[in-house]
Write a protein that holds these residues in place. Sequence first.
Motif, PDB file in Angstrom:
ATOM      1  N   UNK A 102      -9.486  65.876  34.993  1.00 35.67           N
ATOM      2  CA  UNK A 102      -9.496  66.599  33.463  1.00 35.67           C
ATOM      3  C   UNK A 102      -9.354  68.149  34.153  1.00 35.67           C
ATOM      4  N   UNK A 103     -10.123  68.438  35.417  1.00 38.82           N
ATOM      5  CA  UNK A 103      -9.986  70.076  35.487  1.00 38.82           C
ATOM      6  C   UNK A 103      -8.489  70.281  35.999  1.00 38.82           C
ATOM      7  N   UNK A 104      -7.592  69.375  36.553  1.00 38.62           N
ATOM      8  CA  UNK A 104      -6.314  69.490  37.046  1.00 38.62           C
ATOM      9  C   UNK A 104      -5.580  69.788  35.511  1.00 38.62           C
ATOM     10  N   UNK A 105      -5.763  68.803  34.515  1.00 40.17           N
ATOM     11  CA  UNK A 105      -5.084  69.108  33.375  1.00 40.17           C
ATOM     12  C   UNK A 105      -5.261  70.379  32.637  1.00 40.17           C
ATOM     13  N   UNK A 106      -6.803  70.727  32.846  1.00 40.52           N
ATOM     14  CA  UNK A 106      -6.863  72.226  31.958  1.00 40.52           C
ATOM     15  C   UNK A 106      -6.140  73.247  32.783  1.00 40.52           C
ATOM     16  N   UNK A 107      -6.138  73.072  34.259  1.00 41.15           N
ATOM     17  CA  UNK A 107      -5.520  74.321  34.962  1.00 41.15           C
ATOM     18  C   UNK A 107      -4.077  74.264  34.350  1.00 41.15           C
ATOM     19  N   UNK A 144     -20.214  59.545  31.839  1.00 41.16           N
ATOM     20  CA  UNK A 144     -19.531  60.794  30.999  1.00 41.16           C
ATOM     21  C   UNK A 144     -19.990  62.034  31.851  1.00 41.16           C
ATOM     22  N   UNK A 145     -21.604  62.184  31.975  1.00 43.18           N
ATOM     23  CA  UNK A 145     -21.807  63.460  32.327  1.00 43.18           C
ATOM     24  C   UNK A 145     -21.363  63.646  33.929  1.00 43.18           C
ATOM     25  N   UNK A 146     -21.062  62.771  34.673  1.00 42.99           N
ATOM     26  CA  UNK A 146     -20.648  62.845  35.920  1.00 42.99           C
ATOM     27  C   UNK A 146     -19.015  63.305  35.660  1.00 42.99           C
ATOM     28  N   UNK A 147     -18.393  62.953  35.011  1.00 44.26           N
ATOM     29  CA  UNK A 147     -16.764  63.439  34.494  1.00 44.26           C
ATOM     30  C   UNK A 147     -16.815  64.721  34.429  1.00 44.26           C
ATOM     31  N   UNK A 148     -17.685  65.048  33.111  1.00 45.17           N
ATOM     32  CA  UNK A 148     -17.805  66.412  32.733  1.00 45.17           C
ATOM     33  C   UNK A 148     -18.225  67.329  33.863  1.00 45.17           C
ATOM     34  N   UNK A 149     -19.349  67.278  34.546  1.00 41.21           N
ATOM     35  CA  UNK A 149     -19.890  67.970  35.562  1.00 41.21           C
ATOM     36  C   UNK A 149     -18.682  68.296  36.516  1.00 41.21           C
ATOM     37  N   UNK A 150     -18.109  67.292  37.293  1.00 40.66           N
ATOM     38  CA  UNK A 150     -17.243  67.445  38.213  1.00 40.66           C
ATOM     39  C   UNK A 150     -16.015  68.187  37.633  1.00 40.66           C
ATOM     40  N   UNK A 151     -15.564  67.926  36.343  1.00 41.40           N
ATOM     41  CA  UNK A 151     -14.566  68.614  35.806  1.00 41.40           C
ATOM     42  C   UNK A 151     -14.775  70.134  35.845  1.00 41.40           C
ATOM     43  N   UNK A 152     -15.872  70.564  35.391  1.00 40.70           N
ATOM     44  CA  UNK A 152     -16.515  72.061  35.304  1.00 40.70           C
ATOM     45  C   UNK A 152     -16.582  72.533  36.832  1.00 40.70           C
ATOM     46  N   UNK A 153     -17.132  71.824  37.746  1.00 35.40           N
ATOM     47  CA  UNK A 153     -17.114  72.274  38.916  1.00 35.40           C
ATOM     48  C   UNK A 153     -15.824  72.388  39.721  1.00 35.40           C
ATOM     49  N   UNK A 154     -15.060  71.545  39.403  1.00 34.17           N
ATOM     50  CA  UNK A 154     -13.634  71.585  39.875  1.00 34.17           C
ATOM     51  C   UNK A 154     -12.751  72.959  39.505  1.00 34.17           C
ATOM     52  N   UNK A 210     -15.223  76.215  40.411  1.00 32.46           N
ATOM     53  CA  UNK A 210     -15.613  76.592  41.815  1.00 32.46           C
ATOM     54  C   UNK A 210     -14.346  76.132  42.838  1.00 32.46           C
ATOM     55  N   UNK A 211     -14.717  76.591  44.270  1.00 30.37           N
ATOM     56  CA  UNK A 211     -13.447  76.084  45.053  1.00 30.37           C
ATOM     57  C   UNK A 211     -14.055  75.182  45.944  1.00 30.37           C
ATOM     58  N   UNK A 212     -14.975  74.245  45.457  1.00 24.54           N
ATOM     59  CA  UNK A 212     -15.621  73.166  46.299  1.00 24.54           C
ATOM     60  C   UNK A 212     -14.416  72.091  46.522  1.00 24.54           C
ATOM     61  N   UNK A 213     -14.558  71.857  47.781  1.00 19.38           N
ATOM     62  CA  UNK A 213     -13.478  70.662  48.316  1.00 19.38           C
ATOM     63  C   UNK A 213     -13.631  69.432  47.421  1.00 19.38           C
ATOM     64  N   UNK A 214     -12.674  68.730  46.862  1.00 23.95           N
ATOM     65  CA  UNK A 214     -12.603  67.609  45.933  1.00 23.95           C
ATOM     66  C   UNK A 214     -13.478  66.463  46.477  1.00 23.95           C
ATOM     67  N   UNK A 215     -13.525  66.310  47.836  1.00 19.85           N
ATOM     68  CA  UNK A 215     -14.135  65.482  48.632  1.00 19.85           C
ATOM     69  C   UNK A 215     -15.618  65.412  48.310  1.00 19.85           C
ATOM     70  N   UNK A 216     -16.090  66.775  48.136  1.00 22.60           N
ATOM     71  CA  UNK A 216     -17.476  66.737  48.077  1.00 22.60           C
ATOM     72  C   UNK A 216     -17.886  66.264  46.497  1.00 22.60           C
ATOM     73  N   UNK A 217     -17.072  66.709  45.723  1.00 16.03           N
ATOM     74  CA  UNK A 217     -17.214  66.338  44.213  1.00 16.03           C
ATOM     75  C   UNK A 217     -17.164  64.925  44.150  1.00 16.03           C
TER      76      UNK A 217
END
Lengths: 187, 176
Positions: free
Chosen positions: A133-138, B141-151, B154-161
Motif C-alpha cells: 500500500x505504501x509503495x502504491x501511494x509513493x 486490517x489495522x496491521x496493514x494500515x499501520x504498516x502502510x503509514x509507517x512505511x 518513516x525510514x524504518x527498515x521494511x524487515x522491522x515492519x
Amino acid sequence: MPPDAPQRPPARIPTLAEIFTGFLALGLTAFGGALPHARREIVERRKWLDADEFTDLLGLCQFLPGGNVINLSVAVGMRFRGVAGALAGLLGLIVGPTLVVIALGVLYQRTHHDPRVEHLFAGLAAAAAGLLVAMAVKIAWPLRRKPEMALIAVLAFVAIALLRFPLLPTMLVLTPVSILLASKVRR
Amino acid sequence: MNHDLVSLAAIFSQLSLLAFGGGNTILPEMQRQVVEVHQWMSKADFSALFALAQAAPGPNMMVVTLVGWHVAGWPGVLVSSAAKFGPSSLVTIAAMHAWERFKTRPWRRFVQAGLVPMTAGLVAASASLIAQASDRNWTLGAITAGVAVLAYKSRLHPLWLLAAGSVIGLLALGWS
C-alpha cells in the motif's frame, strides 16, 4: 565522453567466479528491496562501476521489463564477461534466495496448522500488504497534478483490481494511450 | 504434473515480458492465473506465499519460486524460475547494444513517462488484492494500515515492519 573527462583508472575486470559470488552475497544480504544494497556493493565496495555508469545501467534496467535488480545482475555480468557473465550474475543473485524461500515454504507447510503459527503468518501477510500500500501511494502521489496520467492509473486499477481483466490486453490498450498522452503533455 | 509444468512456463514467461515497472505490477495477473484460472491454491494461500517471499532476502519476486514449488516441487521451481527470469534477461542482453543509441531519443522519455501511470495503477491493484486476501478481520486490517503509514512516513527498515506485524498478529489474534 568529452576529451578532457577524467579517465577512470583501468579497474581489473571481474572474473566469472567474482561476478557469481558478488551477486550471491548481494542476493543473500538484501532484505526489503535489493537496489540500495546493489549500489553499495557494485559502486562503493567492489568498484566494478563508477556512479555514472551505475546510474546509466540502472536506467536501462528500469526501462526494460523484469525486476530492476535481476536486470542489473544480467547487465553487469554481460558488460564484463558477455553472456556467460550475464548467466553468472543472474544465477548468483537468485540461487541463495531461492533456497531460503523454499526452506521458509517447507517450514510454513509443516507448521501452519498450529494456530500460533497461523496467527504469526496472518500478521506477516497483513504487514506485507501494508508495504505494498505504501509503495502504491509513493508511486501514485506525484500523478496528482497530471490529471490525464492519473486517469490512466485509475483505469489500470479498475481494469485489473475490480474488473479482473487479464494483464496482456489491458496493457496493450492502455500503454499506447498512456505513452501518447505523455508525449502530448510534455510538448 | 507435466501439464502443470507447461502452464507454469506459459504463465511466467508471459509475466516476465510484461513486468514493466518491476515485479509488483504483475502480482494481480499472477494471482488471477494461480488462484482463479488454475486453482492451484486459495487467495489467502497466495497472499501467505507472497508474504513469505517478502520476508526472505533477495529480489522481490521470489514468490514465483514458491508458486512453482507449491505446484510441482523442484521441477516446478526450475521451470518457474527459468520462465520468469529467462525472457526478461534475454531482452536485457539484447538491449544493451542498442541502449547507447536510444537512451537519448525523445521517444524513450515518452515511453518511460507513459509507463509510470501504468505502474501506479498496477501496484495499487496489487496492494488492494493482497490486502483483501490478507485482512480477514479488523486486527489484520489495522496491521496493514499501520504498516502502510509507517512505511510511507518513516525510514524504518521494511524487515522491522514485517517482524512487528507478525508479532502483533501472534499476540492480538490470541494464543488459542
